[in-house]
Design a protein around this motif. Structure first.
Motif, PDB file in Angstrom:
ATOM      1  N   HIS A 233      39.419 121.247 173.357  1.00  0.00           N
ATOM      2  CA  HIS A 233      40.690 121.302 174.079  1.00  0.00           C
ATOM      3  C   HIS A 233      41.820 121.929 173.270  1.00  0.00           C
ATOM      4  N   ASP A 234      41.832 121.709 171.985  1.00  0.00           N
ATOM      5  CA  ASP A 234      42.941 122.212 171.163  1.00  0.00           C
ATOM      6  C   ASP A 234      42.601 123.513 170.442  1.00  0.00           C
ATOM      7  N   LEU A 235      41.423 123.541 169.800  1.00  0.00           N
ATOM      8  CA  LEU A 235      41.080 124.697 168.963  1.00  0.00           C
ATOM      9  C   LEU A 235      40.461 125.832 169.756  1.00  0.00           C
ATOM     10  N   CYS A 236      39.505 125.516 170.620  1.00  0.00           N
ATOM     11  CA  CYS A 236      38.763 126.567 171.360  1.00  0.00           C
ATOM     12  C   CYS A 236      38.691 126.229 172.840  1.00  0.00           C
ATOM     13  N   PRO A 237      39.822 126.201 173.561  1.00  0.00           N
ATOM     14  CA  PRO A 237      39.777 125.799 174.977  1.00  0.00           C
ATOM     15  C   PRO A 237      39.053 126.785 175.886  1.00  0.00           C
ATOM     16  N   VAL A 238      38.965 128.066 175.484  1.00  0.00           N
ATOM     17  CA  VAL A 238      38.307 129.043 176.377  1.00  0.00           C
ATOM     18  C   VAL A 238      36.796 129.060 176.234  1.00  0.00           C
ATOM     19  N   LEU A 239      36.295 128.581 175.126  1.00  0.00           N
ATOM     20  CA  LEU A 239      34.859 128.667 174.862  1.00  0.00           C
ATOM     21  C   LEU A 239      34.118 127.555 175.598  1.00  0.00           C
ATOM     22  N   SER A 240      32.934 127.896 176.095  1.00  0.00           N
ATOM     23  CA  SER A 240      32.096 126.906 176.764  1.00  0.00           C
ATOM     24  C   SER A 240      31.377 126.042 175.734  1.00  0.00           C
ATOM     25  N   ILE A 241      30.770 124.947 176.211  1.00  0.00           N
ATOM     26  CA  ILE A 241      30.041 124.056 175.316  1.00  0.00           C
ATOM     27  C   ILE A 241      28.870 124.793 174.672  1.00  0.00           C
ATOM     28  N   GLN A 242      28.197 125.674 175.446  1.00  0.00           N
ATOM     29  CA  GLN A 242      27.080 126.435 174.885  1.00  0.00           C
ATOM     30  C   GLN A 242      27.546 127.329 173.735  1.00  0.00           C
ATOM     31  N   GLN A 243      28.712 127.966 173.927  1.00  0.00           N
ATOM     32  CA  GLN A 243      29.234 128.849 172.882  1.00  0.00           C
ATOM     33  C   GLN A 243      29.673 128.052 171.658  1.00  0.00           C
ATOM     34  N   LEU A 244      30.319 126.903 171.872  1.00  0.00           N
ATOM     35  CA  LEU A 244      30.737 126.062 170.751  1.00  0.00           C
ATOM     36  C   LEU A 244      29.528 125.529 169.982  1.00  0.00           C
ATOM     37  N   TYR A 245      28.492 125.132 170.719  1.00  0.00           N
ATOM     38  CA  TYR A 245      27.289 124.599 170.070  1.00  0.00           C
ATOM     39  C   TYR A 245      26.627 125.665 169.206  1.00  0.00           C
ATOM     40  N   ARG A 246      26.570 126.899 169.733  1.00  0.00           N
ATOM     41  CA  ARG A 246      25.909 127.970 168.976  1.00  0.00           C
ATOM     42  C   ARG A 246      26.678 128.306 167.695  1.00  0.00           C
ATOM     43  N   ILE A 247      28.003 128.391 167.807  1.00  0.00           N
ATOM     44  CA  ILE A 247      28.801 128.698 166.620  1.00  0.00           C
ATOM     45  C   ILE A 247      28.710 127.553 165.614  1.00  0.00           C
TER      46      ILE A 247
ATOM     47  N   PHE B  60      25.666 132.100 177.161  1.00  0.00           N
ATOM     48  CA  PHE B  60      26.760 132.015 176.194  1.00  0.00           C
ATOM     49  C   PHE B  60      27.332 133.385 175.853  1.00  0.00           C
ATOM     50  N   LEU B  61      26.753 134.480 176.380  1.00  0.00           N
ATOM     51  CA  LEU B  61      27.247 135.830 176.100  1.00  0.00           C
ATOM     52  C   LEU B  61      28.237 136.267 177.166  1.00  0.00           C
ATOM     53  N   LEU B  62      29.127 137.182 176.794  1.00  0.00           N
ATOM     54  CA  LEU B  62      30.129 137.716 177.718  1.00  0.00           C
ATOM     55  C   LEU B  62      29.649 139.040 178.294  1.00  0.00           C
ATOM     56  N   ASP B  63      30.166 139.399 179.465  1.00  0.00           N
ATOM     57  CA  ASP B  63      29.840 140.665 180.122  1.00  0.00           C
ATOM     58  C   ASP B  63      31.065 141.569 180.123  1.00  0.00           C
ATOM     59  N   ASP B  64      30.821 142.857 179.895  1.00  0.00           N
ATOM     60  CA  ASP B  64      31.913 143.831 179.908  1.00  0.00           C
ATOM     61  C   ASP B  64      32.166 144.291 181.340  1.00  0.00           C
ATOM     62  N   ASP B  65      33.422 144.265 181.762  1.00  0.00           N
ATOM     63  CA  ASP B  65      33.805 144.673 183.114  1.00  0.00           C
ATOM     64  C   ASP B  65      34.263 146.132 183.083  1.00  0.00           C
ATOM     65  N   SER B  66      33.479 147.016 183.731  1.00  0.00           N
ATOM     66  CA  SER B  66      33.817 148.442 183.748  1.00  0.00           C
ATOM     67  C   SER B  66      34.309 148.894 185.112  1.00  0.00           C
ATOM     68  N   SER B  67      34.757 147.958 185.932  1.00  0.00           N
ATOM     69  CA  SER B  67      35.257 148.332 187.246  1.00  0.00           C
ATOM     70  C   SER B  67      36.653 148.955 187.129  1.00  0.00           C
ATOM     71  N   ILE B  68      37.110 149.529 188.235  1.00  0.00           N
ATOM     72  CA  ILE B  68      38.462 150.105 188.270  1.00  0.00           C
ATOM     73  C   ILE B  68      39.439 148.981 188.611  1.00  0.00           C
ATOM     74  N   PRO B  69      40.349 148.641 187.703  1.00  0.00           N
ATOM     75  CA  PRO B  69      41.167 147.429 187.881  1.00  0.00           C
ATOM     76  C   PRO B  69      42.469 147.656 188.646  1.00  0.00           C
ATOM     77  N   PHE B  70      42.510 148.640 189.553  1.00  0.00           N
ATOM     78  CA  PHE B  70      43.745 148.859 190.300  1.00  0.00           C
ATOM     79  C   PHE B  70      43.413 149.531 191.620  1.00  0.00           C
ATOM     80  N   SER B  71      44.365 149.508 192.527  1.00  0.00           N
ATOM     81  CA  SER B  71      44.230 150.155 193.828  1.00  0.00           C
ATOM     82  C   SER B  71      45.390 151.128 194.026  1.00  0.00           C
ATOM     83  N   VAL B  72      45.341 151.857 195.146  1.00  0.00           N
ATOM     84  CA  VAL B  72      46.434 152.789 195.440  1.00  0.00           C
ATOM     85  C   VAL B  72      47.738 152.024 195.623  1.00  0.00           C
ATOM     86  N   ASP B  73      47.660 150.862 196.267  1.00  0.00           N
ATOM     87  CA  ASP B  73      48.874 150.059 196.449  1.00  0.00           C
ATOM     88  C   ASP B  73      49.443 149.603 195.114  1.00  0.00           C
ATOM     89  N   ASP B  74      48.553 149.257 194.158  1.00  0.00           N
ATOM     90  CA  ASP B  74      49.039 148.852 192.840  1.00  0.00           C
ATOM     91  C   ASP B  74      49.801 149.981 192.165  1.00  0.00           C
TER      92      ASP B  74
END
Length: 619
Positions: free
Chosen positions: A528-542, A580-594
């Motif tokens: 909760h304090d040190l690594c709030p974004v990491l999952s339990i699987q990721q914390l266990y592996r590290i 426990f691994l992350l995926d790279d997002d290669s999509s186009i992150p905007f639209s014509v309206d944006d």
């Protein structure tokens, strides 16, 4: 949920009271037994004293004394054992109370998260409703386009339009002879020429003039026209020409095809980032102008039949042509000077070619953006592989703590060299994008995705290679991340945006590697304090791969590791949590309206035409 918590607390208090009552009863029984034993012992002692006084000296009294002493010792041992048990139960009750308090706090946090989720759900529903409205508008637009396509006339019907009236009369056998000196034969020969002079020649002249103007425009934009202030000249010139020629309102024209082909030819060299940035600036600016100008036509009319493409992507429809059968455009509008200022952007009811041009231009903006982003990824990828683990020689020099300052400085420079290479690449790309006046919105999107890519590559490498999970290597990566943070500060929020936030996984993982006194940290403090974004699987592996090659410290306590295993077992049915691994997002992150919402209004009234157009007085 609050009711369930109160019931659980009541049950816990009742169980606690029952257990204390049982132990108190046991203590009372033992105390009564002890009192009874003491009374019996006292009587036996008095009897023994009396027997000693009356009996001869040879009587052995040791057996009775020994038996009574052993019994007392046994009872005392039982009492001590009960006291110890009572103390442990009190400690257990205190732990249960503490756990109940933590669960109550956790329930409150869950309640807050539920409320936040409900707010997000309502926002998502509103967003979904807006999307449905946009989809309805698009479907209405497509319906109009389909109706226009159905009503289109075959090309062969229009192919005879340029024939003169006299030719059609001659073919039908009806020839009017007003002069008696002219024979019917000569009238048939002379009349077509006369009609050609008064009908076909002006039309041909206008078509040739239009073609010449289009050729001049294409030749002009094929050159590097630069920028007027922060406005790309090519985009402004293209827009002014199309608006002046009323090209957005015609059923058939070839000018859109030619502009798209010019852009496509210019970006064929995919590794030339200068050219890509130049055309990203022009294409996005032109798209913005079209977005604020074009609106779907509500009337049915003649429009070319739209062909279905085998590709599902928007860019797969790029090869579709705007060209149809030759149809006269209101070419009289070409007369006059093109460079007259357009003071405001007026709404135009666009026909099918203009709408398709906007779609193709959108696809090119996305394509060029992706090419620039991927080129930067390719450039920094080799350096990222070197940045996740400190070089052995330099790391050894740093660990020895040599007294020579120049040696330490050289080691530090060797350690940070790869990170500085990444910072240099980021800076070069930023300069290229800024020089070519790429909209800051798109620049922020580029670097946000690049930093997300850096986060994925470094974090996955850290979790897959045990040699990277060391204390000294954590210090090395932490120093490199500081270089990236300094770059974001220099680039400012206008261009870096939220790029630094994309490194949260690797930042928190490195923070865990370099923190001291890991065995004293609880799972709650870590998760909760040190690594709030990491999952339990990721914390266990590290935690299980960590090793200290500098101070010889240990990882988290076995109790924390055991709790992690329990939590992972509970989440074993969730396939998402098992990864426990992350995926790279290669999509186009905007639209014509944006793009339209992020860019400011562009004033093109004072844009001067380039010399090639200025020198042509007929344009």
């Amino acid at each position: 949920m609050a009711c369930a918590v109160r019931e659980a607390n009541a049950d816990l208090e009742e169980a606690k009271a029952q257990e204390l009552s049982k132990f108190q009863s046991s203590m009372d029984a033992l105390q009564a037994k002890l009192d009874e034993t003491n009374a019996v012992l006292l009587k036996e002692r008095e009897a023994a004293k009396k027997a000693i006084a009356e009996a001869p000296p040879v009587v052995k009294e040791t057996e009775v004394i020994v038996q009574d002493t052993e019994k007392v010792h046994t009872l005392k041992a039982e009492v001590d054992e009960l006291k110890t048990s009572l103390q442990s139960e009190k400690q257990r009750a205190d732990e249960l109370e503490k756990k109940r308090s933590e669960e109550a706090q956790a329930n409150e946090e869950k309640q807050k998260k539920i409320e936040e989720t409900e707010v997000k759900i309502r926002q998502f529903q509103d967003y979904l409703r807006r999307l449905e409205e946009k989809l309805s508008n698009v479907e209405s637009e497509n319906k109009v386009l389909r109706q226009q396509a159905v009503s289109v006339a075959p090309a062969k019907i229009l192919s005879g339009r340029s024939k003169s009236n006299l030719q059609r009369n001659a073919e039908s056998g009806h020839v009017s002879v007003s002069d008696s000196k002219i024979t019917p034969e000569s009238a048939v020969v002379a009349s077509p020429k006369k009609e050609y002079d008064i009908d076909d020649k002006p039309q041909k002249s206008l078509n040739e003039k239009q073609q010449e103007n289009q050729d001049l425009l294409i030749r002009c934009i094929a050159q590097h026209l630069g920028f007027a202030g922060n406005r790309p000249v090519a985009a402004c010139i293209i827009y002014k020409c199309l608006l002046h020629w009323r090209s957005f309102e015609v059923e058939r024209t070839s000018v859109f095809d030619r502009i798209i082909q010019t852009i496509g030819h210019a970006i064929e060299t995919q590794d030339n980032n200068e050219v890509l940035a130049y055309w990203l600036s022009n294409a996005s600016t032109l798209l913005l102008l079209l977005q604020r100008t074009l609106k779907a036509s509500g009337s049915t009319g003649m429009a070319p039949q739209r062909r279905r493409s085998s590709s599902a992507t928007l860019f797969g429809r790029m090869t579709q042509s705007f060209r149809g059968t030759p149809q006269g455009v209101n070419l009289a509008l070409i007369n006059g000077s093109m460079v007259s200022g357009v003071e405001t952007l007026r709404q135009v009811e666009a026909k099918y070619p203009a709408l398709l041009f906007k779609q193709q231009l959108t696809a090119y903006v996305e394509k060029i953006y992706g090419m620039i982003r991927d080129n930067l990824k390719k450039e920094i990828s080799p350096l990222l592989g070197l940045c996740i683990q400190a070089p052995r020689t330099s790391r050894a020099s740093m660990m020895k703590g040599s007294s020579r300052s120049n040696t330490n400085t050289a080691a530090q420079q060797a350690l940070i060299a790869h990170w500085q290479g990444i910072v240099k690449s980021l800076g070069n790309f930023l300069n290229i994008l800024k020089v070519n006046n790429v909209p800051p919105f798109l620049v922020r999107k580029v670097f946000t995705q690049i930093f997300s890519f850096i986060n994925v590559q470094l974090f996955n490498s850290l979790l897959l290679r045990r040699e990277c999970c060391s204390f000294s290597n954590g210090e090395y990566v932490k120093a490199g991340l500081a270089e990236l943070e300094h770059w974001c500060y220099r680039a400012t929020d206008e261009y870096a945006g939220s790029a630094w936030d994309e490194l949260k996984h690797i930042r928190q993982a490195i923070g865990f590697l370099v923190i001291h006194q890991k065995p004293k940290k609880t799972l709650d403090e870590i998760s909760h304090d040190l690594c709030p974004v990491l999952s339990i699987q990721q914390l266990y592996r590290i935690s299980t791969m960590y090793w200290d090659d500098k101070y010889g410290t240990h990882s988290v306590s076995p109790e924390v590791i055991s709790n992690m295993r329990v939590l992972m077992t509970e989440d074993s049915n969730n396939p998402v949590s098992n990864s426990f691994l992350l995926d790279d997002d290669s999509s186009i992150p905007f639209s014509v309206d944006d793009i339209s919402k992020s860019m400011q209004q562009i004033d093109i009234s004072d844009i001067e035409p380039p010399p090639l157009i200025r020198e042509n007085s007929g344009f």
